[in-house]
Write a protein that holds these residues in place. Structure first.
Motif, short mmCIF file in Angstrom:
data_model
loop_
_atom_site.label_atom_id
_atom_site.label_comp_id
_atom_site.label_asym_id
_atom_site.label_seq_id
_atom_site.Cartn_x
_atom_site.Cartn_y
_atom_site.Cartn_z
N LYS A 61 85.45 41.10 -102.59
CA LYS A 61 86.65 41.16 -103.46
C LYS A 61 87.48 39.88 -103.35
CE LYS A 61 87.17 46.21 -103.54
NZ LYS A 61 85.83 46.51 -103.07
N SER A 62 86.80 38.74 -103.36
CA SER A 62 87.49 37.46 -103.17
C SER A 62 87.86 36.77 -104.48
CB SER A 62 86.63 36.52 -102.32
OG SER A 62 85.36 36.33 -102.90
N LEU A 63 87.48 37.37 -105.62
CA LEU A 63 87.85 36.78 -106.92
C LEU A 63 88.56 37.80 -107.80
CD1 LEU A 63 87.75 34.52 -109.07
CD2 LEU A 63 85.53 35.41 -109.77
N GLU A 64 89.71 37.39 -108.30
CA GLU A 64 90.45 38.19 -109.29
C GLU A 64 90.42 37.44 -110.62
OE1 GLU A 64 95.07 39.55 -110.24
OE2 GLU A 64 94.52 38.96 -108.20
N VAL A 65 90.12 38.15 -111.69
CA VAL A 65 90.05 37.52 -113.01
C VAL A 65 91.17 38.07 -113.89
CG1 VAL A 65 88.63 37.08 -115.04
CG2 VAL A 65 87.54 37.29 -112.80
N GLN A 66 92.00 37.19 -114.40
CA GLN A 66 93.10 37.57 -115.28
C GLN A 66 92.81 37.05 -116.70
OE1 GLN A 66 96.80 36.12 -113.65
NE2 GLN A 66 96.57 37.24 -111.72
N GLY A 67 93.33 37.76 -117.69
CA GLY A 67 93.18 37.32 -119.07
C GLY A 67 91.80 37.57 -119.65
N LYS A 68 91.10 38.59 -119.14
CA LYS A 68 89.76 38.89 -119.66
C LYS A 68 89.78 39.20 -121.14
CE LYS A 68 87.54 40.73 -115.49
NZ LYS A 68 86.89 41.93 -114.89
N GLU A 69 90.91 39.74 -121.61
CA GLU A 69 91.01 40.10 -123.03
C GLU A 69 90.96 38.87 -123.94
OE1 GLU A 69 95.15 39.36 -121.48
OE2 GLU A 69 93.36 40.39 -120.76
N ASN A 70 91.16 37.68 -123.36
CA ASN A 70 91.13 36.45 -124.16
C ASN A 70 89.72 35.87 -124.33
OD1 ASN A 70 93.95 36.27 -124.62
ND2 ASN A 70 94.25 35.51 -122.54
N ILE A 71 88.76 36.41 -123.58
CA ILE A 71 87.38 35.91 -123.68
C ILE A 71 86.79 36.36 -125.02
CG2 ILE A 71 85.08 35.94 -122.66
CD1 ILE A 71 86.37 36.54 -119.96
N PRO A 72 86.36 35.43 -125.86
CA PRO A 72 85.80 35.81 -127.17
C PRO A 72 84.60 36.73 -127.03
CG PRO A 72 86.25 33.45 -127.09
CD PRO A 72 86.42 33.96 -125.69
N GLN A 73 84.47 37.67 -127.95
CA GLN A 73 83.36 38.61 -127.93
C GLN A 73 82.04 37.88 -128.22
OE1 GLN A 73 83.55 42.00 -127.09
NE2 GLN A 73 85.57 41.29 -126.44
N LEU A 74 82.09 36.95 -129.16
CA LEU A 74 80.90 36.16 -129.45
C LEU A 74 80.75 35.08 -128.39
CD1 LEU A 74 81.31 35.69 -133.31
CD2 LEU A 74 79.84 37.33 -132.12
N HIS A 75 79.52 34.73 -128.05
CA HIS A 75 79.27 33.75 -126.99
C HIS A 75 79.49 32.31 -127.44
CE1 HIS A 75 76.46 36.79 -124.74
NE2 HIS A 75 77.73 37.15 -124.77
N ARG A 76 79.77 32.12 -128.70
CA ARG A 76 79.89 30.77 -129.25
C ARG A 76 81.29 30.19 -129.02
NH1 ARG A 76 81.00 28.20 -134.20
NH2 ARG A 76 79.49 26.59 -134.77
N TYR A 77 81.51 29.70 -127.80
CA TYR A 77 82.78 29.06 -127.48
C TYR A 77 82.60 28.06 -126.36
CZ TYR A 77 82.99 32.58 -123.73
OH TYR A 77 82.71 33.37 -122.65
N LEU A 78 83.57 27.18 -126.22
CA LEU A 78 83.56 26.18 -125.16
C LEU A 78 84.64 26.56 -124.16
CD1 LEU A 78 83.16 22.38 -125.58
CD2 LEU A 78 84.99 23.26 -124.15
N VAL A 79 84.28 26.73 -122.90
CA VAL A 79 85.24 27.11 -121.88
C VAL A 79 85.56 25.90 -121.00
CG1 VAL A 79 83.43 27.96 -120.31
CG2 VAL A 79 85.79 28.77 -120.03
N THR A 80 86.84 25.71 -120.73
CA THR A 80 87.29 24.61 -119.87
C THR A 80 88.02 25.18 -118.68
OG1 THR A 80 89.45 24.36 -120.96
CG2 THR A 80 87.59 23.13 -121.90
N CYS A 81 88.14 24.38 -117.62
CA CYS A 81 88.84 24.86 -116.43
C CYS A 81 89.34 23.68 -115.61
CB CYS A 81 87.90 25.73 -115.58
SG CYS A 81 88.72 26.60 -114.22
#
Length: 207
Positions: A18-38
């Motif tokens: 349980k070492s990772l918490e993910v926030q804002g999952k609702e913002n991840i596009p349903q379609l896989h066609r996107y560019l993710v930055t971090c």
């Protein structure tokens, strides 16, 4: 290989330690066609970002020097990474990620182009927004706060937060290409700084 390793890491990092918490999952596009930055301070973000989005698979751009070793290069390729020449970027650098996006796949890029502490003064390169604009794909901004050493993946506490996607298709037609790139770069910088600030405040309040 990607599916096997990601599934195993998700089991260890999210379910067991349980070492990772993910926030804002609702913002991840349903379609896989996107560019993710971090934000990018260590190699931990590469791993944690992949786990946060799994089972969707990220195709990472990686510096070509990492592929110099034949066997390690094959291993990286099996994990969906592909080489880019950072010292001499050209049109060919853009072809692969644009092709992947048009094939409805997700591409991962760290816009600062190197591992460094992200703050308001950190330079953000235009590569990510150029690729997204040419592929007409949305940009999903993210920020990471947590351990920077590999052992911290299991022993530490990390948070990844996703912001609202930045659309690239609906910009005014009157805007010139450079104006679009300038706008998207500033928007990505603004959202990334905001996400990092929110995460820092969240972690401070937890402590």
């Amino acid at each position: 290989m990607y599916k096997f390793i990601s599934g195993l890491l998700k089991l260890i990092i999210i379910k067991m330690s349980k070492s990772l918490e993910v926030q804002g999952k609702e913002n991840i596009p349903q379609l896989h066609r996107y560019l993710v930055t971090c934000t990018h301070e260590s190699y931990n973000e590469v791993i944690m970002l992949g786990i946060a989005i799994y089972p969707n698979q990220i195709h990472y751009m990686a510096k070509k020097e990492l592929f110099n070793n034949k066997w390690f290069g094959k291993f990286l390729t099996s994990l969906n990474a592909f080489p880019v020449d950072r010292e001499n970027p050209g049109p060919s650098t853009l072809k692969k990620p644009i092709k992947l996006l048009k094939e409805n796949k997700t591409v991962g890029i760290f816009p600062t182009g190197q591992r460094m502490k992200y703050n308001e003064g950190a330079p953000m390169k235009r590569g990510a927004v150029t690729i997204a604009l040419m592929a007409e794909a949305p940009i999903l901004p993210a920020a990471y706060v947590g351990p920077n050493k590999i052992k911290g993946l299991v022993t530490g506490k990390a948070v990844i937060k996703f912001g609202e996607p930045i659309e690239t298709k609906n910009l005014p037609k009157t805007m010139k290409r450079n104006e679009k790139l300038e706008y998207l770069t500033k928007e990505l910088e603004r959202k990334t700084i905001q996400l990092q600030s929110e995460l820092n405040e969240y972690m401070n309040n937890k402590n």
